[in-house]
Each structure stands twice: as C-alpha cells, then as structure tokens.
Scaffold this active site. Structure first.
Site, short mmCIF file in Angstrom:
data_model
loop_
_atom_site.label_atom_id
_atom_site.label_comp_id
_atom_site.label_asym_id
_atom_site.label_seq_id
_atom_site.Cartn_x
_atom_site.Cartn_y
_atom_site.Cartn_z
N LEU A 1 -20.31 27.02 -0.55
CA LEU A 1 -21.38 27.30 0.41
C LEU A 1 -22.71 27.21 -0.33
O LEU A 1 -22.84 27.71 -1.45
CB LEU A 1 -21.20 28.70 1.00
N LYS B 1 -20.65 27.06 7.14
CA LYS B 1 -20.38 28.51 7.14
C LYS B 1 -19.58 28.89 8.38
O LYS B 1 -20.12 29.44 9.35
CB LYS B 1 -21.70 29.29 7.06
N GLU C 1 -16.62 29.35 -6.38
CA GLU C 1 -17.57 30.43 -6.05
C GLU C 1 -16.79 31.72 -5.90
O GLU C 1 -15.58 31.75 -6.07
CB GLU C 1 -18.34 30.08 -4.76
N1 PDD Z 1 -21.36 35.41 2.48
N2 PDD Z 1 -20.34 31.66 -0.80
C1 PDD Z 1 -19.60 32.16 0.21
C2 PDD Z 1 -18.20 31.71 0.36
C3 PDD Z 1 -20.18 33.09 1.09
O1 PDD Z 1 -19.44 33.58 2.11
C4 PDD Z 1 -21.52 33.52 0.90
C5 PDD Z 1 -22.19 34.49 1.82
C6 PDD Z 1 -22.23 32.98 -0.18
C7 PDD Z 1 -23.67 33.34 -0.45
O2 PDD Z 1 -24.54 32.80 0.50
P1 PDD Z 1 -25.91 33.53 0.88
O3 PDD Z 1 -26.65 33.72 -0.39
O4 PDD Z 1 -26.56 32.59 1.79
O5 PDD Z 1 -25.56 34.86 1.51
C8 PDD Z 1 -21.62 32.04 -1.00
C9 PDD Z 1 -21.95 36.32 3.45
C10 PDD Z 1 -22.93 37.26 2.84
C11 PDD Z 1 -20.83 37.02 4.21
O6 PDD Z 1 -19.86 36.35 4.51
O7 PDD Z 1 -20.95 38.21 4.53
#
Ligand code: PDD
Length: 287
Positions: A207, A151, A183
């Site tokens: 991710l 991330k 995604e």
């Molecule tokens: N984004 N895929 C990507 C590319 C993401 O950036 C995110 C989360 C997710 C979902 O992951 P999670 O359920 O752990 O939030 C999947 C966050 C919310 C953001 O960049 O603000």
C-alpha cells in the site's frame, strides 16, 4: 452518547445505520476504505487520503461518489457531531447492494454505491505507550492478493497476522514475500542502518502509505538519507533501528523482530525524531 455515523447521505446514531445483506462489501469484499487521522480536531494528510481513495476506486472501475468538498464536509461534520479531538475517521465505499448475490458487477446506473463513515475517538493518541516502548514484531509469509496498492477491505489475512503476533506475545507482523519484507500487517515497514532510512519501493506489492510519503518527504527535507528498496528480515535484525508508519500509529519504533533485538533493543534516535517532525509538520497542514 451514541456515536453519530454517516450512511448514504444521512447522519444517524450508530445503532440505526443499516446496510443490506446483499451489499457487495459484505458478500464480496468489493469495497475500498480510508482512515484519516485526527489530531487536535484537525484532519491530517486529508488530501493524500482523498487522492488515494480516488485511485483505489478507479483501479476497481468504481466511480468516486462524492466531490472532494463533500468528503471534507462529511468528515468535519462527523468530527463536530461526535466532538472528536484525537482519533480518526474511517470511510468505506462499496459497489452497493444489488437485489441478489452475483459475482458479476451490478450496473452502476441502477445500483448506487454504499458510503459509510464513522469516527473513532482516541484521546492521547500522540503520546501512545507503544511509541515510547516500541513494538515487537514477528515475520509471516505474505499470502495476500497481488494488488496491495488498492486499499480494499479484504483484511482477513492482516487480521490473522495480528492474531499470530498476539499468540507469539508480540504486537504485529511483518509480511515477507520471496525473502523480502513487503510491509506490516497494516503499516509500512522501515529499517535504519548507518543513519540511512531504508523502506521498500512503491509497486503493486504494498500500500502506498500516505504517512510514508509525508515521513520520507520530511526525512529528505531534514537532510536524512533515504533508500527505497526491498530488505530482508536478516538485514532488519542487523539494523540499528526499525520502525513502522501508518495513519493510526504515525511513526512507531520496532524494537524486536522474530525474537532478535534491533540495535540496543530500545526505540533509538531516528524513529522518535521522525515522529516528532511528523507531528510538527502535519499539524501545520492539518485542516
Ligand atoms: N492501514 N500498509 C497497509 C497494508 C495498511 O493497511 C496501511 C494503513 C498502511 C499505511 O498507510 P497510511 O500511512 O496511509 O495509513 C500500509 C490503516 C491505518 C488501517 O487499515 O487501519
């Protein structure tokens, strides 16, 4: 009231928090982040977010600068100082600020990492309008780097994707590689066909969403069928339902992909049900 943020051990008004122009987060996107949602003053899936943070840091040969207890203490202190009930906490760790620009990593013994956290207040988050109406998405090629499981703060292309969606009168973009959806721009993508929930399997291509893990667990516990495999845009357009998950959108229905209505063109049954289960279960375990 100025928001109080955390920077390298200090709690400061947001206007007084300063980071060096040589910080590698700024110059090289050499940084990782997490976003943990807050509902009713409680941190949702906190342990999951901290586990992924540790993994992201490890994959980039960065140390975890704080213990789990200290991370929790800072999150809670920020919620308290900013009086946050619903919203989220953003956290970023960079490789720090050496005294000049250099592609070579600085010596971690000499250059401390930069640690930033801030809150975002979003009253009424559970009842967001997009959860009721569903969102419209477009598909765009996935041209991101090959380690999307880490991330990092390299969010230019996802940001461009959102702008492309906006320009097309839509809400978000789904990314497509070799014919299959990876995604969403900042969320994981799902379809539902004949009651079965289908979402791409975990790999370096996406991710590993913390909300994804929770939602799939709750779905299985509720005797719903789950299949983890890639799917195409054509398959998604022919599905009964589609939805996304993330810490900021929870479970949000997708009602249109590239101009084609999904199912009845309304949120359907599965996504709203999963959203309700997600809130019910994660509020129980929120800390
Ligand atoms: N984004 N895929 C990507 C590319 C993401 O950036 C995110 C989360 C997710 C979902 O992951 P999670 O359920 O752990 O939030 C999947 C966050 C919310 C953001 O960049 O603000």
């Amino acid at each position: 009231m100025a928001r109080i943020v955390y920077l390298n051990g200090d709690y400061l008004p947001e206007t007084e928090a300063r980071v060096s122009i040589f910080d590698r987060g700024f110059l090289m996107a050499d940084a990782v982040y997490e976003v943990t949602s807050v509902l009713g003053g409680k941190l949702i899936d906190f342990d999951g977010h901290m586990a992924r943070l540790a993994r992201s840091l490890g994959e980039l040969d960065m140390a975890n600068p704080l213990t789990q207890e200290t991370w929790l203490e800072i999150h809670r202190e920020l919620l308290r100082r900013n009086d946050i009930s619903d919203g989220g906490v953003y956290l970023q760790v960079t490789r720090g600020a050496p005294n000049d620009r250099d592609f070579v990593f600085p010596d971690p013994e000499k250059i401390p990492q930069t640690v930033v956290l801030f809150t975002q207040s979003k009253p009424g988050l559970i009842d967001s309008p997009s959860a009721k109406t569903g969102i419209r998405v477009i598909s765009i090629p996935d041209i991101r780097w090959g380690r999307r499981d880490i991330k990092t703060v390299q969010l230019l292309y996802p940001s461009m994707g959102k702008m492309m969606a906006k320009a097309a009168g839509c809400d978000d973009a789904w990314l497509v590689e070799d014919g299959f959806v990876t995604e969403g721009s900042s969320n994981n993508a799902y379809i539902v066909k004949d009651g079965k929930i289908i979402t791409r399997d975990l790999s370096r291509d996406i991710l590993h969403g913390i909300t994804r893990a929770a939602v799939l667990r709750f779905a299985r516990e509720s005797q719903m069928e789950v299949e983890e495999r890639p799917f195409t845009i054509a398959e998604a357009q022919a599905a009964d339902e589609a939805f996304i998950t993330s810490a900021t959108m929870f479970v949000t229905p997708v009602i249109e992909i590239d101009g084609t209505a999904i199912g009845t063109g309304t949120p359907g049954n599965v996504a709203p049900r999963l959203r309700a289960i997600y809130f019910e279960e994660s509020l129980k375990t929120g800390i």
